[in-house]
Write an enzyme that holds these catalytic residues in place. Structure first.
Site, PDB file in Angstrom:
ATOM      1  N   LYS A  72       0.848  -1.197   0.000  1.00 22.85           N
ATOM      2  CA  LYS A  72       0.000   0.000   0.000  1.00 22.85           C
ATOM      3  C   LYS A  72       0.880   1.243   0.000  1.00 22.85           C
ATOM      4  CE  LYS A  72      -3.854   2.013   2.664  1.00 22.85           C
ATOM      5  NZ  LYS A  72      -4.776   1.839   3.788  1.00 22.85           N
ATOM      6  N   SER A 147      -9.748   1.861   2.687  1.00 23.05           N
ATOM      7  CA  SER A 147      -8.861   2.596   1.815  1.00 23.05           C
ATOM      8  C   SER A 147      -7.824   1.738   1.096  1.00 23.05           C
ATOM      9  CB  SER A 147      -8.149   3.674   2.622  1.00 23.05           C
ATOM     10  OG  SER A 147      -7.299   3.077   3.589  1.00 23.05           O
ATOM     11  N   SER A 171      -9.942  -0.432   6.932  1.00 23.48           N
ATOM     12  CA  SER A 171      -9.355  -0.314   5.596  1.00 23.48           C
ATOM     13  C   SER A 171      -8.652  -1.545   5.038  1.00 23.48           C
ATOM     14  CB  SER A 171      -8.371   0.851   5.554  1.00 23.48           C
ATOM     15  OG  SER A 171      -9.097   2.032   5.348  1.00 23.48           O
TER      16      SER A 171
HETATM   17  N1  GLN Z   1     -13.381   4.208   6.143  1.00 26.33           N
HETATM   18  C1  GLN Z   1     -12.749   4.647   7.327  1.00 26.33           C
HETATM   19  C2  GLN Z   1     -12.354   6.100   7.181  1.00 26.33           C
HETATM   20  O1  GLN Z   1     -12.634   6.640   6.183  1.00 26.33           O
HETATM   21  C3  GLN Z   1     -11.576   3.774   7.662  1.00 26.33           C
HETATM   22  C4  GLN Z   1     -10.339   4.086   6.920  1.00 26.33           C
HETATM   23  C5  GLN Z   1      -9.150   3.290   7.343  1.00 26.33           C
HETATM   24  O2  GLN Z   1      -9.272   2.259   8.013  1.00 26.33           O
HETATM   25  N2  GLN Z   1      -7.981   3.786   6.976  1.00 26.33           N
HETATM   26  O3  GLN Z   1     -11.773   6.677   8.031  1.00 26.33           O
END
Ligand code: GLN
Length: 482
Positions: A72, A147, A171
């Site tokens: 990532k 994400s 994410s």
């Molecule tokens: N969807 C969540 C957010 O937007 C989690 C994102 C994540 O785990 N990085 O914060």
């Protein structure tokens, strides 16, 4: 045999039996990537020649010897771009390896490519990337989740056998669920965050996405452990996370939170998850209804704490020290303002503004402090539940992947869909999403993930239970999407 379809474990066996080599695998994957990338767009960049060189010298006797693993874009790999999919880090090259990367390399793995994500990991669809949109391998008109959407899409489209992601509020698990692969969020403190671009430091954890639970366990073996560079990483006796993968579900107590099966869940997702839970009970698990009474506050608490921490973490991106700087500034203030204005996307700005607000004097106690107190209550809900059950079973996401653009103007709807994943981060416990079937949505059939949650530091048990479910899930008979 198509080498692109094999799991890490199968590749390793093939290497050791001299059936094929790490170079054969990389060449196959490069062809695969060339044919699928024009529709999937999982990568931001990749350096095939460098990976090939590493493959030529790979020592396949090492725990992950010769195995390519995607990364990532939030995790530093020395000499490679690391932008967290943000314009503000354009041109930045990582000057060092994150601890997880150093550990993967020590285990013989080949970190390969930079995978797309929501900017600074803020989002659930990868649409917030400043670079481009990644699509869902099951349906290119839909999002891959986020994400870590690039990681999940690369793994399910057979571009790579596994990848690293990061999970602050879901994410890793949510894109794994929406794309149809396995994603593990380790307990807070299990894996070093050194070299991960911080989003919310009390919630962030790095973890694997792969095509089997066993592969996730193999990667966790390599990356887990105390790191003097991250004071929140825990000093624990070394553990083999593959040790309990031969267990079955007989007598395992699985808790079903009654607050999780209420309105808001897509009926097709609910039916798929319920039939997966029935498979667990047919395989001998004992189902126990439990209660997590503070569930309704989890989304609000998360979006206060995560934005507060993000606003502090992102203060360092000022156009002076890293990445992109606004051109021809009038003065220093103009340089700060315009670098941030031009460098951050709209979701990141929204989070910085929210986070600054909840921390500002006058509002700090009403929002931030209160959220911290409710966070404790959420953690206690889990502690009480784990007195009664070995693990909790529930959906990973209330929905399947939605069409690209559908939520563009509805951030709140996007936030609310994080309901099943964020509590694990607030409580610091571990969780995994395993594919459990396909659900129909407006004419398309899309993957659904089943989530198992376990007590903090109970990864070996969690992986054992997930693996036992995987073997009865029937998912292996579902053909790969592309
Ligand atoms: N969807 C969540 C957010 O937007 C989690 C994102 C994540 O785990 N990085 O914060």
């Amino acid at each position: 045999m198509d080498l692109a379809t094999l799991t890490l474990d199968e590749l390793q066996k093939g290497f050791r039996a001299k059936a094929f080599t790490p170079v054969d695998v990389l060449r196959t994957l490069e062809l695969r990537i060339e044919s699928t990338e024009p529709s999937v767009h999982a990568f931001l960049t990749r350096d095939f020649q460098e990976a090939l060189k590493a493959a030529e010298h790979a020592d396949v006797s090492l725990p992950l010897g010769g195995l390519p693993i995607g990364i990532k874009d939030a995790i530093n790999v020395k000499g490679h771009p690391c932008t967290s999919a943000s314009r503000i880090l354009e041109g930045y090259l990582a000057p060092y390896d994150a601890t997880v990367i150093a550990r993967l390399k020590t285990a013989g793995a080949i970190p390969f490519g930079r995978l797309n994500m929501d900017e600074f990991a803020m989002g659930s669809s990868t649409e917030n990337s400043s670079a481009h949109i990644t699509t869902n391998p099951w349906d290119s008109s839909r999002i891959p989740g986020g994400s870590s959407g690039g990681s999940a899409a690369a793994v399910t489209s057979l571009e790579l056998p596994a990848a690293l992601g990061s999970d602050t509020g879901g994410s890793i698990r949510q894109p794994a669920s929406l794309c149809g692969c396995v994603g593990l969020k380790p307990s807070y403190g299990r894996v070093s965050r050194y070299g991960l671009i911080a989003f919310a430091s009390s919630l962030d954890q790095i973890g694997p996405l792969a095509r089997s639970t066993r592969d996730c366990a193999m990667i966790l073996n390599a990356i887990a452990g105390r790191d003097p560079m991250d004071s929140t990483s825990l000093d624990l006796p070394e553990e083999d996370f593959t040790a309990r993968l031969d267990q079955d579900l007989k007598g395992v107590r699985l808790g079903i939170p009654k607050e999780y099966f209420v309105e808001g869940i897509n009926p097709a997702v609910r039916a798929t998850v319920e039939s997966a839970i029935k498979k667990c009970s047919d395989a001998g698990a004992e189902l126990v209804e439990i209660s997590l009474p503070h569930t309704e506050y989890a989304v609000s608490v998360y979006y206060i704490i995560a934005t507060a921490e993000a606003s502090a973490n992102l203060a360092r991106f000022d156009g002076v020290r890293y990445g992109k700087r606004a051109e021809n500034p009038k003065d220093l203030m103009d340089l700060y303002l315009r670098s941030r204005e031009e460098g951050f996307g709209s979701e990141v700005k929204r989070r910085i503004i929210l986070g600054t607000y909840v921390l500002s004097s006058g509002y700090h106690d009403a929002y931030y402090l209160r959220a911290q107190k409710v966070r404790t209550l959420i953690r206690r809900d889990f502690e009480a539940a784990f007195e009664k059950v070995d693990a909790i079973v529930c959906p990973t996401s209330p929905e399947v992947a939605f069409p690209i653009g559908e939520r563009a103007n509805d951030p709140l709807k996007m936030y609310l869909a994080d309901i099943y994943t964020i509590a694990a981060n607030l409580a610091g416990i571990c969780g995994i999403s395993v594919p459990c079937g396909l659900a129909e949505d407006r004419g398309a059939k899309l993957p659904v993930g089943l989530q198992f949650l376990a007590k903090s530091l109970d990864e070996a048990k969690l992986l054992g239970i997930a693996n036992a479910y995987e073997s009865v899930s029937g998912w292996k008979d579902i053909v790969s999407p592309i």
